[in-house]
Scaffold this active site. Sequence first.
Site, PDB file in Angstrom:
ATOM      1  N   ARG A 108      35.042  48.636  50.220  1.00  0.00           N
ATOM      2  CA  ARG A 108      35.870  47.770  51.062  1.00  0.00           C
ATOM      3  C   ARG A 108      35.622  48.155  52.502  1.00  0.00           C
ATOM      4  NH1 ARG A 108      42.255  46.204  51.036  1.00  0.00           N
ATOM      5  NH2 ARG A 108      41.414  44.843  49.433  1.00  0.00           N
ATOM      6  N   HIS A 135      36.238  38.095  49.775  1.00  0.00           N
ATOM      7  CA  HIS A 135      37.090  38.941  48.927  1.00  0.00           C
ATOM      8  C   HIS A 135      36.936  38.449  47.478  1.00  0.00           C
ATOM      9  CE1 HIS A 135      40.022  41.747  47.810  1.00  0.00           C
ATOM     10  NE2 HIS A 135      41.119  41.234  48.319  1.00  0.00           N
ATOM     11  N   GLN A 138      39.350  39.238  44.343  1.00  0.00           N
ATOM     12  CA  GLN A 138      40.624  38.530  44.464  1.00  0.00           C
ATOM     13  C   GLN A 138      40.564  37.162  43.765  1.00  0.00           C
ATOM     14  OE1 GLN A 138      43.602  39.551  46.487  1.00  0.00           O
ATOM     15  NE2 GLN A 138      44.425  37.912  45.234  1.00  0.00           N
ATOM     16  N   ASP A 233      47.629  33.286  53.513  1.00  0.00           N
ATOM     17  CA  ASP A 233      47.325  34.699  53.755  1.00  0.00           C
ATOM     18  C   ASP A 233      47.840  35.033  55.151  1.00  0.00           C
ATOM     19  OD1 ASP A 233      46.226  37.267  53.644  1.00  0.00           O
ATOM     20  OD2 ASP A 233      44.145  36.622  53.881  1.00  0.00           O
ATOM     21  N   CYS A 274      47.473  36.376  48.438  1.00  0.00           N
ATOM     22  CA  CYS A 274      46.773  37.576  47.963  1.00  0.00           C
ATOM     23  C   CYS A 274      47.603  38.840  48.179  1.00  0.00           C
ATOM     24  CB  CYS A 274      45.425  37.695  48.682  1.00  0.00           C
ATOM     25  SG  CYS A 274      45.586  37.735  50.474  1.00  0.00           S
ATOM     26  N   ARG A 319      45.000  41.275  39.472  1.00  0.00           N
ATOM     27  CA  ARG A 319      43.933  42.033  40.135  1.00  0.00           C
ATOM     28  C   ARG A 319      43.419  43.131  39.205  1.00  0.00           C
ATOM     29  NH1 ARG A 319      43.497  42.393  45.343  1.00  0.00           N
ATOM     30  NH2 ARG A 319      41.341  42.807  44.786  1.00  0.00           N
TER      31      ARG A 319
END
Length: 332
Positions: A108, A135, A138, A233, A274, A319
């Site tokens: 990440r 991402h 996700q 988001d 998310c 997730r």
Amino acid sequence: MSVSLSGRNFLKLLDFTPEEIRYLLDLSADLKAKKRAGEAHRYLEGKNVALIFEKTSTRTRCAFEVGAADLGMHAVYLDPSASQIGKKESIADTARVLGRMFDGIEYRGFGQERVEELAEYAGVPVWNGLTTEFHPTQMIADVLTMEEEFGRDGMRGRKVTFMGDAGNNVGNSLMVVCAKLGIDFTACGPAEQMPDAELVKTCRAIAAETGSTITLTADVAEGATGASVIYTDIWVSMGESSDLWGERIRLLSPYQVNAELMARAEDDAIFMHCLPSFHDRKTTIGEEVYQKFGLAELEVTDEVFEGPRSRVFDEAENRLHSIKAVMYATLR
Ligand code: CP
Ligand code: NVA
């Protein structure tokens, strides 16, 4: 034809066919059922994975760590502030060192080119745990969550709308996964925050093949009407300057997901995010923004976040199951 992702990297969804994404979704659902049933699935006993986080995380890190343990693996967390990465050792050198010790590497961090470079040199599967541009893990969790609501393959022909900062890593990735799976996607926000024009072009070409559409609009009514999923988001992402809050509030406030906006969507529409989210003043940043700009709720109101259409915690749980699927599929 059976799908195999063994030995593959997981860097962005543009690299995967719809069948491969379908395979990951089904594997995620299967692993979720096993976890729920208390059925052991230590399929990767004895393997080791490295988790590099150049940005902070709750969900992604925990999903990789718990997922690795459930699969019988050992995970090592690497905090760049406590390792040589970047400061004393290049990405390419780090990749070649870790590739000698680990069976898979999660990264990440910042630019997509960093995770691509890591993958080029590691010699073992590399997984993108979020970059500035994408991402992808996700998205497997997100489509799984949508399918739990609307049925397996039940999203085809439905409309998913991303409200607000549509050109961020999550907005970009949602556009890609929708195009791949034949889901109609709408990015609803100001022109300044739209996905990159090249990426839109690429996704429109994919959507033409899968029979879906990609729409960009600044009009909230157009964006929300007919949507089965309203997704948003945060307005300032990790790695962006906190000086941007004023400008983003000005640009994105009209796209706040509130009850009025949700009422424009389909009656059975769900709300997704998310996470983490600024829906109240119970965080340091949420409180700072409130003190400075007088706004107690940002990208979503507390009413919608806590309301009956919100699926944000199912999404967060997913997730784990989807990241486990990505690790298992590529390391099996
Ligand atoms: N959604 C997500 O990636 O959360 P974290 O930043 O907590 O990993
Ligand atoms: N766009 C957000 C997503 C966090 C999971 C960020 O990059 O900070």
